[in-house]
Design a protein around this motif. Structure first.
Motif, PDB file in Angstrom:
ATOM      1  N   SER A  53       0.851  -1.185   0.000  1.00 26.56           N
ATOM      2  CA  SER A  53       0.000   0.000   0.000  1.00 26.56           C
ATOM      3  C   SER A  53       0.888   1.236   0.000  1.00 26.56           C
ATOM      4  CB  SER A  53      -0.940   0.023   1.214  1.00 26.56           C
ATOM      5  OG  SER A  53      -0.192  -0.016   2.416  1.00 26.56           O
ATOM      6  N   ALA A  54       0.539   2.206  -0.816  1.00 25.25           N
ATOM      7  CA  ALA A  54       1.354   3.406  -0.972  1.00 25.25           C
ATOM      8  C   ALA A  54       0.691   4.599  -0.308  1.00 25.25           C
ATOM      9  CB  ALA A  54       1.573   3.699  -2.451  1.00 25.25           C
ATOM     10  N   GLY A  55       1.513   5.533   0.169  1.00 25.17           N
ATOM     11  CA  GLY A  55       0.979   6.763   0.733  1.00 25.17           C
ATOM     12  C   GLY A  55       0.105   6.528   1.936  1.00 25.17           C
ATOM     13  N   ASN A  56       0.630   5.902   2.965  1.00 21.35           N
ATOM     14  CA  ASN A  56      -0.188   5.524   4.117  1.00 21.35           C
ATOM     15  C   ASN A  56      -0.314   6.647   5.140  1.00 21.35           C
ATOM     16  OD1 ASN A  56      -0.526   2.744   3.177  1.00 21.35           O
ATOM     17  ND2 ASN A  56       1.662   2.548   3.612  1.00 21.35           N
ATOM     18  N   LEU A  57       0.801   7.134   5.642  1.00 19.52           N
ATOM     19  CA  LEU A  57       0.768   8.307   6.522  1.00 19.52           C
ATOM     20  C   LEU A  57       0.768   9.596   5.713  1.00 19.52           C
ATOM     21  CD1 LEU A  57       3.141   7.486   9.528  1.00 19.52           C
ATOM     22  CD2 LEU A  57       0.648   7.580   9.517  1.00 19.52           C
ATOM     23  N   SER A  58       1.489   9.591   4.605  1.00 20.30           N
ATOM     24  CA  SER A  58       1.571  10.778   3.743  1.00 20.30           C
ATOM     25  C   SER A  58       1.529  10.328   2.288  1.00 20.30           C
ATOM     26  CB  SER A  58       2.871  11.548   3.976  1.00 20.30           C
ATOM     27  OG  SER A  58       3.024  11.917   5.333  1.00 20.30           O
ATOM     28  N   THR A  59       0.687  10.963   1.491  1.00 15.48           N
ATOM     29  CA  THR A  59       0.677  10.650   0.071  1.00 15.48           C
ATOM     30  C   THR A  59       2.028  10.997  -0.537  1.00 15.48           C
ATOM     31  OG1 THR A  59      -1.682  11.124  -0.087  1.00 15.48           O
ATOM     32  CG2 THR A  59      -0.435  11.137  -2.126  1.00 15.48           C
ATOM     33  N   LEU A 125      -8.521  22.779   7.893  1.00 17.30           N
ATOM     34  CA  LEU A 125      -8.986  22.471   9.240  1.00 17.30           C
ATOM     35  C   LEU A 125      -8.672  21.029   9.606  1.00 17.30           C
ATOM     36  CD1 LEU A 125     -12.251  23.454  11.017  1.00 17.30           C
ATOM     37  CD2 LEU A 125     -11.682  21.034  10.825  1.00 17.30           C
ATOM     38  N   SER A 126      -8.927  20.110   8.685  1.00 14.64           N
ATOM     39  CA  SER A 126      -8.693  18.691   8.957  1.00 14.64           C
ATOM     40  C   SER A 126      -7.229  18.400   9.230  1.00 14.64           C
ATOM     41  CB  SER A 126      -9.168  17.839   7.776  1.00 14.64           C
ATOM     42  OG  SER A 126     -10.532  18.049   7.511  1.00 14.64           O
ATOM     43  N   SER A 127      -6.328  18.960   8.419  1.00 16.58           N
ATOM     44  CA  SER A 127      -4.906  18.685   8.601  1.00 16.58           C
ATOM     45  C   SER A 127      -4.395  19.238   9.919  1.00 16.58           C
ATOM     46  CB  SER A 127      -4.105  19.264   7.437  1.00 16.58           C
ATOM     47  OG  SER A 127      -4.231  20.671   7.379  1.00 16.58           O
ATOM     48  N   ILE A 134      -5.150  13.688   8.717  1.00 15.72           N
ATOM     49  CA  ILE A 134      -5.790  13.198   7.495  1.00 15.72           C
ATOM     50  C   ILE A 134      -4.846  12.356   6.630  1.00 15.72           C
ATOM     51  CG2 ILE A 134      -7.655  14.881   7.361  1.00 15.72           C
ATOM     52  CD1 ILE A 134      -6.050  16.433   5.320  1.00 15.72           C
ATOM     53  N   SER A 135      -4.183  11.392   7.279  1.00 15.22           N
ATOM     54  CA  SER A 135      -3.349  10.458   6.534  1.00 15.22           C
ATOM     55  C   SER A 135      -4.213   9.672   5.553  1.00 15.22           C
ATOM     56  CB  SER A 135      -2.619   9.510   7.484  1.00 15.22           C
ATOM     57  OG  SER A 135      -3.538   8.782   8.274  1.00 15.22           O
ATOM     58  N   THR A 136      -3.594   9.204   4.482  1.00 15.36           N
ATOM     59  CA  THR A 136      -4.337   8.514   3.436  1.00 15.36           C
ATOM     60  C   THR A 136      -5.035   7.267   3.966  1.00 15.36           C
ATOM     61  OG1 THR A 136      -2.609   9.267   1.937  1.00 15.36           O
ATOM     62  CG2 THR A 136      -4.144   7.636   1.083  1.00 15.36           C
ATOM     63  N   ARG A 137      -4.420   6.570   4.897  1.00 13.93           N
ATOM     64  CA  ARG A 137      -4.984   5.358   5.471  1.00 13.93           C
ATOM     65  C   ARG A 137      -5.485   5.619   6.896  1.00 13.93           C
ATOM     66  NH1 ARG A 137      -4.750   3.831   0.947  1.00 13.93           N
ATOM     67  NH2 ARG A 137      -3.654   2.035   0.089  1.00 13.93           N
ATOM     68  N   TYR A 138      -6.717   5.226   7.156  1.00 11.39           N
ATOM     69  CA  TYR A 138      -7.243   5.078   8.514  1.00 11.39           C
ATOM     70  C   TYR A 138      -7.301   6.394   9.287  1.00 11.39           C
ATOM     71  CZ  TYR A 138      -5.484   0.331   7.418  1.00 11.39           C
ATOM     72  OH  TYR A 138      -5.186  -0.858   6.821  1.00 11.39           O
ATOM     73  N   SER A 139      -7.826   7.417   8.705  1.00  5.70           N
ATOM     74  CA  SER A 139      -7.919   8.707   9.386  1.00  5.70           C
ATOM     75  C   SER A 139      -9.344   9.228   9.299  1.00  5.70           C
ATOM     76  CB  SER A 139      -6.945   9.702   8.740  1.00  5.70           C
ATOM     77  OG  SER A 139      -7.395  10.069   7.450  1.00  5.70           O
ATOM     78  N   LEU A 140      -9.505  10.522   9.491  1.00  5.81           N
ATOM     79  CA  LEU A 140     -10.799  11.178   9.335  1.00  5.81           C
ATOM     80  C   LEU A 140     -11.391  10.929   7.951  1.00  5.81           C
ATOM     81  CD1 LEU A 140     -12.845  13.220  10.611  1.00  5.81           C
ATOM     82  CD2 LEU A 140     -11.423  15.048   9.673  1.00  5.81           C
ATOM     83  N   LEU A 141     -10.534  10.698   6.971  1.00  4.28           N
ATOM     84  CA  LEU A 141     -10.985  10.493   5.593  1.00  4.28           C
ATOM     85  C   LEU A 141     -11.771   9.201   5.417  1.00  4.28           C
ATOM     86  CD1 LEU A 141      -7.897  11.699   3.538  1.00  4.28           C
ATOM     87  CD2 LEU A 141      -9.717  13.001   4.637  1.00  4.28           C
ATOM     88  N   LYS A 145     -14.347  11.632   2.712  1.00  2.00           N
ATOM     89  CA  LYS A 145     -13.222  11.956   1.844  1.00  2.00           C
ATOM     90  C   LYS A 145     -13.129  13.457   1.553  1.00  2.00           C
ATOM     91  CE  LYS A 145     -11.655   7.754   0.701  1.00  2.00           C
ATOM     92  NZ  LYS A 145     -10.273   7.300   0.919  1.00  2.00           N
ATOM     93  N   TRP A 146     -14.279  14.144   1.591  1.00  2.00           N
ATOM     94  CA  TRP A 146     -14.296  15.564   1.241  1.00  2.00           C
ATOM     95  C   TRP A 146     -13.546  16.421   2.260  1.00  2.00           C
ATOM     96  CZ3 TRP A 146     -16.058  16.854  -3.476  1.00  2.00           C
ATOM     97  CH2 TRP A 146     -16.139  18.212  -3.771  1.00  2.00           C
ATOM     98  N   MET A 147     -13.239  15.862   3.425  1.00  2.00           N
ATOM     99  CA  MET A 147     -12.485  16.629   4.414  1.00  2.00           C
ATOM    100  C   MET A 147     -11.066  16.915   3.937  1.00  2.00           C
ATOM    101  SD  MET A 147     -14.737  17.246   6.691  1.00  2.00           S
ATOM    102  CE  MET A 147     -13.895  17.839   8.158  1.00  2.00           C
ATOM    103  N   SER A 148     -10.623  16.258   2.861  1.00  2.00           N
ATOM    104  CA  SER A 148      -9.332  16.600   2.246  1.00  2.00           C
ATOM    105  C   SER A 148      -9.554  17.101   0.824  1.00  2.00           C
ATOM    106  CB  SER A 148      -8.385  15.393   2.232  1.00  2.00           C
ATOM    107  OG  SER A 148      -8.886  14.379   1.372  1.00  2.00           O
ATOM    108  N   GLY A 149     -10.606  17.879   0.624  1.00  3.06           N
ATOM    109  CA  GLY A 149     -10.974  18.325  -0.707  1.00  3.06           C
ATOM    110  C   GLY A 149     -10.009  19.335  -1.314  1.00  3.06           C
ATOM    111  N   ARG A 150      -9.915  19.271  -2.631  1.00  5.17           N
ATOM    112  CA  ARG A 150      -9.188  20.276  -3.417  1.00  5.17           C
ATOM    113  C   ARG A 150     -10.119  20.793  -4.492  1.00  5.17           C
ATOM    114  NH1 ARG A 150      -5.699  16.012  -2.580  1.00  5.17           N
ATOM    115  NH2 ARG A 150      -3.772  16.512  -1.478  1.00  5.17           N
TER     116      ARG A 150
END
Length: 363
Positions: A53-59, A125-127, A134-141, A145-150
């Protein structure tokens, strides 16, 4: 010789000094091995799996960040940031070359004004207030998912004066691949938000509101609204964080209401070891299908730039909810009436366990 002499005198002439600037190359690479239970299979059942799995704590990402001093406290700024999967080399964010961020702007005493593809104020706010950042794996996301919206086509202004943080955000078409910026349909693809916060010593808090419309003429009256409030308090080696997000989705033929709660602790056990624990809970209005998740993570810093980590997570589904650890969320364009998993949906009422060991390097 004369030209060199004139160049030597330029800094002494008011308004003629050459502007100072810098460009920085930066990035993160992150990958690990993941165990996941109850992954759906082709026969309609489920099995456990072990996978990279890639980008677990940080993309994983790389980017360029630049500033230029324009004088009188004014600076020009820009960021170009690419996201990718380390295990396959594929580009994220729908194949965009600089899908994570791509903007330019001006920075002054009271704030920074930027234009381009940018992180939303809800992302900011999420970060700052999600215990798992808001790590890619197992976080608020996992819960939204929209909590890390762009958003594409965005104008953003943020600043801090004293301990007060403020932000405004507006996009004329948040997803250029789906629509927006349509003549005669000003609501299509529109997103706007505002945020206000305060920090003083160990205490910090922030509120944010975000509203987004459907991307096409047909869907432009569909509207999703989110409001969030969060706070954090830092002790000597412990930081406690908590937050709440209200969601209301009004679609052509349906509507959806949810409340999302989270809380957690970050603990710096030693200069090299940090531990995090968090819990997340989604309350779906007019339904008992309310998923709950727990996360524990630990990192060991081999250096300032490289660390090893492990993450453990458990998603508990009740009364028909089907949240997988890869996350779920309502879909604006699909007129969702229930929370729909965006990647790997487990069976209704089925829980899931996940575990990752990995390594992350920053440059």
């Amino acid at each position: 010789m004369k030209s060199r002499a004139w160049l030597a005198l330029l800094p002494l002439i008011p308004g003629a000094a050459m502007a100072q600037g810098s460009i920085t190359l930066y990035g993160v690479v992150d990958a690990g091995i993941e165990y996941l239970s109850h992954v759906p299979n082709a026969t309609g059942g489920s099995n456990s799996t072990v996978r990279m799995s890639a980008g677990n704590l940080s993309t994983s990402r790389f980017g360029l960040r630049g500033t230029q001093d324009l004088g009188n406290g004014l600076k020009g700024v820009f960021v170009l940031e690419n996201g990718f999967d380390l295990d396959t080399g594929k580009v994220n964010q729908g194949g965009r070359l600089f899908g994570r961020q791509a903007f330019a702007g001006l920075q002054a005493r009271y704030g920074t004004l930027t234009l381009g593809r940018q992180q939303t104020l809800m992302y900011d706010l999420s970060s700052a207030f999600d215990p798992m950042v808001i790590s890619t794996r197992y976080s608020l996301l996992m819960h939204d998912k929209w909590m890390s919206g762009r958003a594409d086509n965005a104008i953003k202004f943020t600043g801090t004066t004293g301990g007060v943080y403020y932000g405004l955000f507006y996009s004329t078409g948040y997803d250029s691949t789906a629509g927006g910026e349509i003549a005669g349909a000003s609501k299509a693809g529109r997103e706007w938000s505002a945020s206000l916060g305060y920090a003083n010593g160990p205490l910090s808090t922030r509120v944010a509101y975000d509203e987004v419309r459907g991307s096409t003429v047909t869907l432009q009256d569909n509207r999703e609204r989110r409001a969030a409030v969060a706070a954090a308090y830092a002790f000597s080696s412990v930081k406690v964080l908590a937050g709440y997000r209200y969601y209301r989705g009004d679609f052509t033929t349906s509507s959806l209401r949810t409340n999302l709660y989270w809380a957690g602790v970050q603990y710096q056990a030693t200069p090299a070891i940090s531990l995090t624990g968090a819990a997340y809970y989604t309350d779906v209005r007019n339904s008992s299908a309310d998923p709950l998740s727990f996360v524990l993570s630990g990192t060991y810093a081999l250096s300032k730039r490289t660390d090893l980590y492990t993450i453990l997570a458990y998603a508990k589904n009740r009364d028909g909810s089907a949240m997988g650890l890869s996350g779920f969320g309502p879909s604006l364009n699909a007129n969702a009436t229930t929370l729909v998993n965006t990647t790997e949906q487990v069976g209704a009422g089925q829980s899931q366990v996940g575990a990752i060991v990995g390594m992350r390097h920053r440059f």
